[in-house]
Design an enzyme around this catalytic site. Structure first.
Site, PDB file in Angstrom:
ATOM      1  N   LYS A  70      -0.788   3.650   6.012  1.00  0.00           N
ATOM      2  CA  LYS A  70      -2.029   3.506   5.236  1.00  0.00           C
ATOM      3  C   LYS A  70      -3.208   2.989   6.074  1.00  0.00           C
ATOM      4  O   LYS A  70      -4.330   3.449   5.915  1.00  0.00           O
ATOM      5  CB  LYS A  70      -1.806   2.579   4.037  1.00  0.00           C
ATOM      6  N   ASP A 106      -4.571   2.730  -5.380  1.00  0.00           N
ATOM      7  CA  ASP A 106      -3.600   1.726  -5.869  1.00  0.00           C
ATOM      8  C   ASP A 106      -4.242   0.756  -6.863  1.00  0.00           C
ATOM      9  O   ASP A 106      -3.640   0.397  -7.883  1.00  0.00           O
ATOM     10  CB  ASP A 106      -2.987   0.936  -4.708  1.00  0.00           C
TER      11      ASP A 106
HETATM   12  P1  NAP Z   1       3.557  -5.865   2.616  1.00  0.00           P
HETATM   13  O1  NAP Z   1       2.228  -5.365   3.037  1.00  0.00           O
HETATM   14  O2  NAP Z   1       4.679  -5.871   3.595  1.00  0.00           O
HETATM   15  O3  NAP Z   1       3.347  -7.377   2.064  1.00  0.00           O
HETATM   16  C1  NAP Z   1       4.414  -8.137   1.625  1.00  0.00           C
HETATM   17  C2  NAP Z   1       3.924  -9.547   1.220  1.00  0.00           C
HETATM   18  O4  NAP Z   1       5.025 -10.196   0.624  1.00  0.00           O
HETATM   19  C3  NAP Z   1       3.453 -10.399   2.379  1.00  0.00           C
HETATM   20  O5  NAP Z   1       2.385 -11.176   1.959  1.00  0.00           O
HETATM   21  C4  NAP Z   1       4.681 -11.268   2.678  1.00  0.00           C
HETATM   22  O6  NAP Z   1       4.362 -12.588   3.113  1.00  0.00           O
HETATM   23  C5  NAP Z   1       5.302 -11.406   1.311  1.00  0.00           C
HETATM   24  N1  NAP Z   1       6.753 -11.564   1.452  1.00  0.00           N
HETATM   25  C6  NAP Z   1       7.626 -10.695   2.001  1.00  0.00           C
HETATM   26  N2  NAP Z   1       8.874 -11.192   1.939  1.00  0.00           N
HETATM   27  C7  NAP Z   1       8.773 -12.415   1.361  1.00  0.00           C
HETATM   28  C8  NAP Z   1       9.724 -13.436   1.045  1.00  0.00           C
HETATM   29  N3  NAP Z   1      11.016 -13.279   1.294  1.00  0.00           N
HETATM   30  N4  NAP Z   1       9.267 -14.563   0.437  1.00  0.00           N
HETATM   31  C9  NAP Z   1       7.951 -14.719   0.154  1.00  0.00           C
HETATM   32  N5  NAP Z   1       7.007 -13.793   0.458  1.00  0.00           N
HETATM   33  C10 NAP Z   1       7.423 -12.659   1.049  1.00  0.00           C
HETATM   34  O7  NAP Z   1       4.114  -5.069   1.350  1.00  0.00           O
HETATM   35  P2  NAP Z   1       3.258  -4.260   0.239  1.00  0.00           P
HETATM   36  O8  NAP Z   1       2.938  -2.897   0.773  1.00  0.00           O
HETATM   37  O9  NAP Z   1       2.172  -5.118  -0.239  1.00  0.00           O
HETATM   38  O10 NAP Z   1       4.372  -4.030  -0.898  1.00  0.00           O
HETATM   39  C11 NAP Z   1       4.864  -5.119  -1.640  1.00  0.00           C
HETATM   40  C12 NAP Z   1       5.675  -4.648  -2.847  1.00  0.00           C
HETATM   41  O11 NAP Z   1       4.829  -3.940  -3.743  1.00  0.00           O
HETATM   42  C13 NAP Z   1       6.825  -3.717  -2.524  1.00  0.00           C
HETATM   43  O12 NAP Z   1       7.911  -4.067  -3.335  1.00  0.00           O
HETATM   44  C14 NAP Z   1       6.300  -2.351  -2.915  1.00  0.00           C
HETATM   45  O13 NAP Z   1       7.324  -1.466  -3.293  1.00  0.00           O
HETATM   46  C15 NAP Z   1       5.434  -2.718  -4.115  1.00  0.00           C
HETATM   47  N6  NAP Z   1       4.362  -1.739  -4.370  1.00  0.00           N
HETATM   48  C16 NAP Z   1       4.329  -1.148  -5.602  1.00  0.00           C
HETATM   49  C17 NAP Z   1       3.316  -0.246  -5.888  1.00  0.00           C
HETATM   50  C18 NAP Z   1       3.274   0.398  -7.243  1.00  0.00           C
HETATM   51  O14 NAP Z   1       2.573   1.415  -7.405  1.00  0.00           O
HETATM   52  N7  NAP Z   1       3.944  -0.127  -8.225  1.00  0.00           N
HETATM   53  C19 NAP Z   1       2.323   0.055  -4.933  1.00  0.00           C
HETATM   54  C20 NAP Z   1       2.390  -0.589  -3.696  1.00  0.00           C
HETATM   55  C21 NAP Z   1       3.427  -1.487  -3.411  1.00  0.00           C
HETATM   56  P3  NAP Z   1       4.066 -12.967   4.656  1.00  0.00           P
HETATM   57  O15 NAP Z   1       2.605 -12.719   4.857  1.00  0.00           O
HETATM   58  O16 NAP Z   1       4.437 -14.386   4.742  1.00  0.00           O
HETATM   59  O17 NAP Z   1       4.946 -12.058   5.487  1.00  0.00           O
END
Ligand code: NAP
Length: 291
Positions: A70, A106
């Site tokens: 992205k 999104d």
């Molecule tokens: P990302 O960019 O990797 O961000 C993940 C975030 O979660 C970071 O801030 C990270 O914190 C935090 N995190 C990860 N593991 C953690 C843990 N064990 N404990 C506490 N915090 C934690 O991921 P993303 O793209 O935002 O996606 C996140 C989720 O949203 C996924 O499950 C994805 O499938 C979902 N999603 C859904 C949709 C939808 O349409 N429904 C769209 C997009 C994403 P740090 O900064 O400390 O690493």
């Protein structure tokens, strides 16, 4: 039926085999009798530029973009929408007039998925858990909907600080502040909130027993607990929230509506999925159960 006039759409990512987007888009395209076909393409980062060129040459109308491309795709656009610029990430590319136009749907997906609840956002306090890519889309949408204040909790607090400063700078919205991901701070903040959104992957399949919040936390009345995760359909976070009396939403409708918003960009027309929305959601739920 695919014929010589069928136009191609698609999604790129790596890995891509678990994406629901082909099922989602082809379902909608079929129901609306639109002569398009939507395909998943696994694209390695090293091949990103050549792939974009190839899609353009082959005459695709557009593509969706998912992890990990992205941000890199954002850098490769001729034009980007205001929202994509705020988020610095593109999930939808339109190929038009030999140029690449980048969008991010999104946040629109998140807003549309809220339904009537969206009316409660102006002036309301909202907590966002996580400061990654999806948090940026959610925050950008919350600011557009005039949320009163946004508390941003992240495991790595410095990342939340950076994100808050970024949004203050690019939108002029000042009521966003970083918070340490601490149970007591969260418990204090939640008591005045109307909405709490989990944007972390904590609780996602296969780690379905994990939760970003303590099971003992008290939820105020009428709060909406929203988890962007849709597999499982009820995460531990949503289970805890429901037990505590909160209204709960998972991320499936956001996924559906970000896809609809992408289709509207490619087809340059409004797409009404209301007549078959329930069927579509059931179809996707069944597919999730079989994963
Ligand atoms: P990302 O960019 O990797 O961000 C993940 C975030 O979660 C970071 O801030 C990270 O914190 C935090 N995190 C990860 N593991 C953690 C843990 N064990 N404990 C506490 N915090 C934690 O991921 P993303 O793209 O935002 O996606 C996140 C989720 O949203 C996924 O499950 C994805 O499938 C979902 N999603 C859904 C949709 C939808 O349409 N429904 C769209 C997009 C994403 P740090 O900064 O400390 O690493």
């Amino acid at each position: 039926m695919v014929d010589t006039r069928t136009q191609l759409l698609g999604v790129i990512g790596d890995p891509i085999e678990h994406s629901l987007s082909p099922l989602l888009h082809n379902y909608i395209l079929n129901r609306l009798n639109l002569n398009f076909c939507y395909h998943a393409f696994q694209v390695k980062t090293k091949n990103l530029e050549r792939s974009l060129d190839a899609f353009q040459l082959m005459g695709l109308k557009g593509i969706n973009v998912t992890i990990p491309h992205k941000e890199a795709v954002f850098q490769r656009m001729h034009h980007v929408s205001k929202v994509a610029k705020q988020i610095q990430a593109v999930n939808t590319v339109l190929f038009r007039d030999g140029q690449r136009w980048g969008f991010n749907t999104d946040g629109t997906g998140f807003t549309r998925s809220l339904g009537e609840f969206v009316k409660r956002l102006p002036g309301a306090k909202v907590l966002v858990l996580g400061a990654g890519g999806s948090a940026k889309a959610v925050i950008s949408a919350l600011i557009r909907q005039k949320a009163g204040e946004i508390g941003l909790f992240n495991r790595t607090c410095s990342k939340a600080e950076l994100l808050c400063s970024h949004f203050q700078e690019v939108t002029g919205y000042q009521n966003i502040y970083p918070r340490r991901f601490d149970s007591q701070i969260l418990a204090d903040e939640i008591s005045e909130s109307a909405l709490i959104v989990n944007t972390t992957p904590v609780g996602m399949y296969p780690q379905t027993q994990a939760s970003p919040i303590d099971a003992q936390i008290t939820f105020p009345e009428k709060i909406l607990a929203y988890d962007l995760i849709y597999n499982p359909q009820q995460t531990q976070f949503l289970h805890i929230a429901e037990q505590a009396g909160a209204l709960t939403f998972n991320g499936l409708d956001m996924l559906i509506y970000q896809g609809v918003a992408a289709l509207e960009i490619w087809l340059e027309q409004k797409i009404d999925i209301t007549p078959f929305f329930i069927d579509l959601r059931s179809f996707l739920r069944r597919q999730l159960k079989s994963i």
